[in-house]
Design a protein around this motif. Structure first.
Motif, PDB file in Angstrom:
ATOM      1  N   TYR A 125      -0.163  -3.998  -3.017  1.00  0.00           N
ATOM      2  CA  TYR A 125      -1.190  -2.948  -2.874  1.00  0.00           C
ATOM      3  C   TYR A 125      -1.928  -3.104  -1.692  1.00  0.00           C
ATOM      4  O   TYR A 125      -2.014  -2.150  -0.829  1.00  0.00           O
ATOM      5  CB  TYR A 125      -1.733  -2.721  -4.081  1.00  0.00           C
ATOM      6  CG  TYR A 125      -2.682  -1.501  -4.086  1.00  0.00           C
ATOM      7  CD1 TYR A 125      -2.247  -0.267  -4.377  1.00  0.00           C
ATOM      8  CD2 TYR A 125      -3.985  -1.579  -3.788  1.00  0.00           C
ATOM      9  CE1 TYR A 125      -3.016   0.844  -4.316  1.00  0.00           C
ATOM     10  CE2 TYR A 125      -4.814  -0.544  -3.892  1.00  0.00           C
ATOM     11  CZ  TYR A 125      -4.157   0.852  -4.173  1.00  0.00           C
ATOM     12  OH  TYR A 125      -5.261   1.747  -4.091  1.00  0.00           O
ATOM     13  N   LEU A 126      -2.812  -4.118  -1.540  1.00  0.00           N
ATOM     14  CA  LEU A 126      -3.875  -4.180  -0.697  1.00  0.00           C
ATOM     15  C   LEU A 126      -3.566  -4.036   0.738  1.00  0.00           C
ATOM     16  O   LEU A 126      -4.219  -3.418   1.669  1.00  0.00           O
ATOM     17  CB  LEU A 126      -4.794  -5.157  -0.818  1.00  0.00           C
ATOM     18  CG  LEU A 126      -5.330  -5.437  -2.344  1.00  0.00           C
ATOM     19  CD1 LEU A 126      -6.212  -6.520  -2.636  1.00  0.00           C
ATOM     20  CD2 LEU A 126      -6.464  -4.017  -2.535  1.00  0.00           C
ATOM     21  N   GLY A 127      -2.356  -4.662   1.208  1.00  0.00           N
ATOM     22  CA  GLY A 127      -1.833  -4.605   2.652  1.00  0.00           C
ATOM     23  C   GLY A 127      -1.140  -3.277   2.756  1.00  0.00           C
ATOM     24  O   GLY A 127      -0.816  -3.334   4.246  1.00  0.00           O
ATOM     25  N   ARG A 128      -1.023  -2.606   1.887  1.00  0.00           N
ATOM     26  CA  ARG A 128      -0.296  -1.230   2.405  1.00  0.00           C
ATOM     27  C   ARG A 128      -0.989  -0.102   2.130  1.00  0.00           C
ATOM     28  O   ARG A 128      -0.542   1.213   2.118  1.00  0.00           O
ATOM     29  CB  ARG A 128       0.921  -1.321   1.183  1.00  0.00           C
ATOM     30  CG  ARG A 128       1.606  -2.540   1.326  1.00  0.00           C
ATOM     31  CD  ARG A 128       2.814  -2.647   0.458  1.00  0.00           C
ATOM     32  NE  ARG A 128       3.824  -1.798   0.326  1.00  0.00           N
ATOM     33  CZ  ARG A 128       4.755  -1.785  -0.674  1.00  0.00           C
ATOM     34  NH1 ARG A 128       5.043  -2.459  -1.623  1.00  0.00           N
ATOM     35  NH2 ARG A 128       5.678  -0.570  -0.654  1.00  0.00           N
ATOM     36  N   VAL A 129      -2.542  -0.192   2.017  1.00  0.00           N
ATOM     37  CA  VAL A 129      -3.107   1.090   1.984  1.00  0.00           C
ATOM     38  C   VAL A 129      -4.310   1.167   2.938  1.00  0.00           C
ATOM     39  O   VAL A 129      -4.401   0.107   3.646  1.00  0.00           O
ATOM     40  CB  VAL A 129      -4.027   1.206   0.526  1.00  0.00           C
ATOM     41  CG1 VAL A 129      -2.791   1.554  -0.531  1.00  0.00           C
ATOM     42  CG2 VAL A 129      -4.658   0.036   0.388  1.00  0.00           C
ATOM     43  N   THR A 130      -5.170   2.317   3.284  1.00  0.00           N
ATOM     44  CA  THR A 130      -5.982   2.300   4.372  1.00  0.00           C
ATOM     45  C   THR A 130      -7.376   1.326   3.931  1.00  0.00           C
ATOM     46  O   THR A 130      -7.643   1.104   2.856  1.00  0.00           O
ATOM     47  CB  THR A 130      -6.291   3.722   4.584  1.00  0.00           C
ATOM     48  OG1 THR A 130      -6.886   4.203   3.250  1.00  0.00           O
ATOM     49  CG2 THR A 130      -5.230   4.266   5.006  1.00  0.00           C
TER      50      THR A 130
END
Length: 705
Positions: A610-615
């Motif tokens: 999740y965290l590496g794939r959102v702004t």
């Protein structure tokens, strides 16, 4: 009138026999801790005395010189010379270069010599070691001559190999020694300079962050691919390895990932070629297969190979030893390390013996295949015995063309094994053409259709009058689909159990708690069900109501589809926006009814999932919701990659979930980002604009380590 500048007169120097020198009591260095006279003596023996002694003439009571000289400055050198004389490595009358001082205070000279001594800058030492190495001295020779460990010399030479531009920055105190150490993981000066330019402007300059950027396009030595082929093979093929001489690097980083993948593929293919000799129809090769890759294939049972007498004796001996050790240490609070290791070795040996190879029917081998991959520990994984739908044998009793061998798919001999990196799909078997003049079909198709229509309607009515039989019929259909995927018998119920595929392989999906639980449950039921689908109805009849309900729920679960699918604004796709919304709303209803909690199901936010794939704003929002504004401020100055990593640490154990994983309150209407009711939740709206990396004025806060 200008006053003349008084010229400086330096003290004269002369050679004085060592036996005419004595150590002065005016030497201010009294504490001997940390002083190595032996090392200095060895250095003098190798290089001679590089710095003169500071001496003063000894006078008698009348002020006359006695011919002796005291040493107020240079006492350590004096003691080193004294040691060489005692060792008879230097004559006591050896002339020693000395600077003879007159006047002044001896203690002042001694103090000044020590105070004014400036230690060598580390960079000067690195470069000096590099010069010695270039002159032909080995690392061991340099270490011996300068009284350090060879590992220290290796480290200094590595630091000397960093880009000269970064050396200049370090010399001007523009970076720390720890940062310079981080840059030494690679010998690529261009890459070092690029990374420094980035980190020096962004504040993203912690040593661990520098190392991560320098190794982002490499593979860890602990990677399953590297473990599979071995580092020696990779290096013999010309592959380079980055090593960190200053931090534990778990074996380093493999620099040439393309070479690594080629070597892995070649070895997997070689393994597949040896397996092909067993007669399989196809072999599929990959480093790893996605979750559910065997879903639509029939797995052959196979018969485990019997234990030999030697293997049986080994198992009995290991069990006896295990029981003995467990009895001896049953009251111990903690097992001794050697006992713990031995019990682990016994358990591993027993598991290896229990994992028996299987034998298969040659006729089944001819239509089945094998998956060859690498397990998470870097070992070869061979999964035998899977039959594709198009390779299934014709059902018994079906019409077979004259002269066709029913034991072989498509009426032909089994195809030779095919080894390829991608799954090979054989052509679908062709159906025999109908012969309108076939005497075996005396009734016209239209008549049979009409007759069976009457029977179908009557069967519907009879089934509706018997709920218990109706439940078992649906269960029978479900089990056929879930456990006998390509059963030739099929079912008369048009109740499909369609198992939707996941459109993308989510990180960690295959290893998740839910995936493992489903697999364990499926295997347990598989062991209870009959091998042939022809015996299934009777087996289901023998189950009690509770077991039937449990099996029904397990099979029905395969039909669940709560996956979001994008739909364009004109609904020109497989699914409409309304269909997606309805599906997800129903999934919420089902989740509430089943008491689903994604935190208890084992999901936690990570960089990968999740965290590496959102702004960046979404990352900060997640931390703010879970840990508060103060925690969000700790990371708001970081670049996205490191912000995601720190956020993963901060969110660990918090129970925070992204919006698509939360249960939606059915009493609330979806609200769009502007506060107006919208057709879809926010997370289903159009993708956000890419972040503008240049619009930030980051506050310099240190992220928690």
């Amino acid at each position: 009138m200008t006053k003349a500048v008084q010229k400086i007169i330096l003290s004269p120097s002369r050679d004085i026999p060592f036996n005419k020198l004595v150590l002065s009591q005016s030497n201010v260095r009294r504490v001997k801790a940390g002083i190595s006279i032996e090392q200095l003596a060895e250095s003098i023996a190798q290089r001679t005395l590089l710095q003169s002694l500071n001496v003063r003439a000894v006078v008698d009571a009348e002020g006359n010189e006695t011919g002796m000289f005291e040493v107020p400055a240079g006492g350590r050198r004096y003691r080193a010379l004294e040691l060489l004389v005692k060792q008879k490595r230097m004559a006591k009358v050896q002339a020693v270069p000395c600077v003879v001082r007159e006047g002044g205070i001896a203690e002042d000279d001694s103090l000044a010599e020590n105070d004014e001594r400036v230690g060598l800058h580390p960079l000067d030492q690195f470069r000096a070691f590099q010069t010695l190495s270039g002159a032909g001295m080995s690392e061991e020779d340099i270490a011996a001559r300068h009284f350090v460990a060879p590992a220290v010399v290796k480290q200094r030479l590595r630091l000397a190999s960093v880009s000269p531009k970064l050396h200049d920055v370090y010399a001007e105190d523009g970076m720390t020694l720890e940062q310079l150490m981080a840059f030494s993981v690679t010998a690529d000066h261009t890459r070092q300079e690029q990374v420094w330019e980035n980190v020096s402007r962004s504040g993203y300059d912690e040593p661990y962050q520098i190392r991560r950027m320098l190794t982002e396009n490499t593979a860890r030595a602990s990677d399953r691919r590297a473990q599979f082929i071995g580092l020696d093979v990779y290096q013999q093929a010309g592959g380079g390895i980055f090593r960190d001489l200053f931090e534990h690097d778990d074996g380093g980083w493999l620099q040439d990932v393309t070479l690594l993948d080629r070597l892995v593929t070649e070895k997997l293919k070689a393994e597949a070629e040896s397996i092909a000799a067993e007669g399989w129809k196809w072999i599929s090769v990959a480093v790893d297969f996605p979750y559910g890759h065997t879903t639509r294939l029939r797995e052959l049972g196979g018969q485990p190979v019997d234990l030999t007498s030697e293997e049986q004796a080994t198992i009995e001996a290991l069990n006896a030893e295990q029981a003995k050790l467990e009895t001896e240490y049953q009251d111990a609070d903690e097992l001794p390390e050697e006992i713990d290791q031995r019990l682990g070795a016994i358990e591993a040996a027993l598991l290896a013996l229990e994992d028996r190879p299987k034998t298969y029917d040659p006729a089944e081998i001819a239509r089945a295949g094998v998956f060859v991959s690498i397990d998470p520990e870097g070992r070869l994984s061979v999964d035998r015995g899977y039959v594709r739908p198009e390779d299934e044998a014709p059902a018994a009793g079906c019409d077979v063309e004259q002269g066709t061998d029913a034991s072989s798919p498509n009426g032909q001999e089994a195809d030779a094994p095919v080894q390829r990196a991608a799954i090979s799909v054989a052509g679908a078997p062709t159906e025999p053409e109908e012969d309108d003049e076939d005497p075996a079909r005396p009734l016209p198709d239209r008549l049979i259709i009409e007759l069976t229509a009457h029977r179908t309607l009557a069967l519907r009515d009879a089934l509706a009058e018997n709920p218990a039989i109706a439940f078992q019929a649906v269960l029978h259909n479900f089990v056929l689909t879930a456990f006998y995927r390509f059963a030739s018998s099929g079912s008369c119920l048009e109740i499909g159990l369609r198992t939707p595929n996941f459109p993308a392989q989510a990180p960690g999906l295959r290893e998740s708690v839910s995936a493992k639980a489903v697999e364990v449950r499926h295997e347990a039921w598989k062991a209870r069900l009959p091998k042939s689908e022809n015996d299934l109805w009777d087996a289901l009849t023998a189950l009690d109501g509770g077991a039937q309900a449990s099996l029904f729920a397990h099979c029905a679960s395969f039909a669940v589809n709560a996956v979001y699918e994008p739909a364009n604004r004109y609904n020109q796709g497989r699914v409409s926006a309304h269909g997606v919304r309805t599906r997800l709303d129903q999934a919420d209803v089902l989740a509430r009814a089943a008491g689903l909690d994604m935190v208890q199901a084992g999901w936690r936010p990570t960089v990968d999932n999740y965290l590496g794939r959102v702004t960046k704003p979404r990352i900060l929002q997640a931390v703010r919701e879970a840990k508060g504004e103060s925690s969000a401020q700790l990371i708001d100055h970081l670049k996205k990659g490191d912000m995601a990593k720190e956020a993963e640490r901060l969110l660990d154990g918090s129970g925070w979930l992204p919006e698509p994983l939360r249960l939606v309150d059915s009493s609330l209407s979806p609200v769009g980002p502007e506060g107006e009711a919208g057709p879809l939740p926010e997370f289903l709206a159009d993708e956000e604009d890419p972040e503008n990396a240049g619009d930030e004025d980051p506050q310099q806060l240190d992220a928690a380590e």
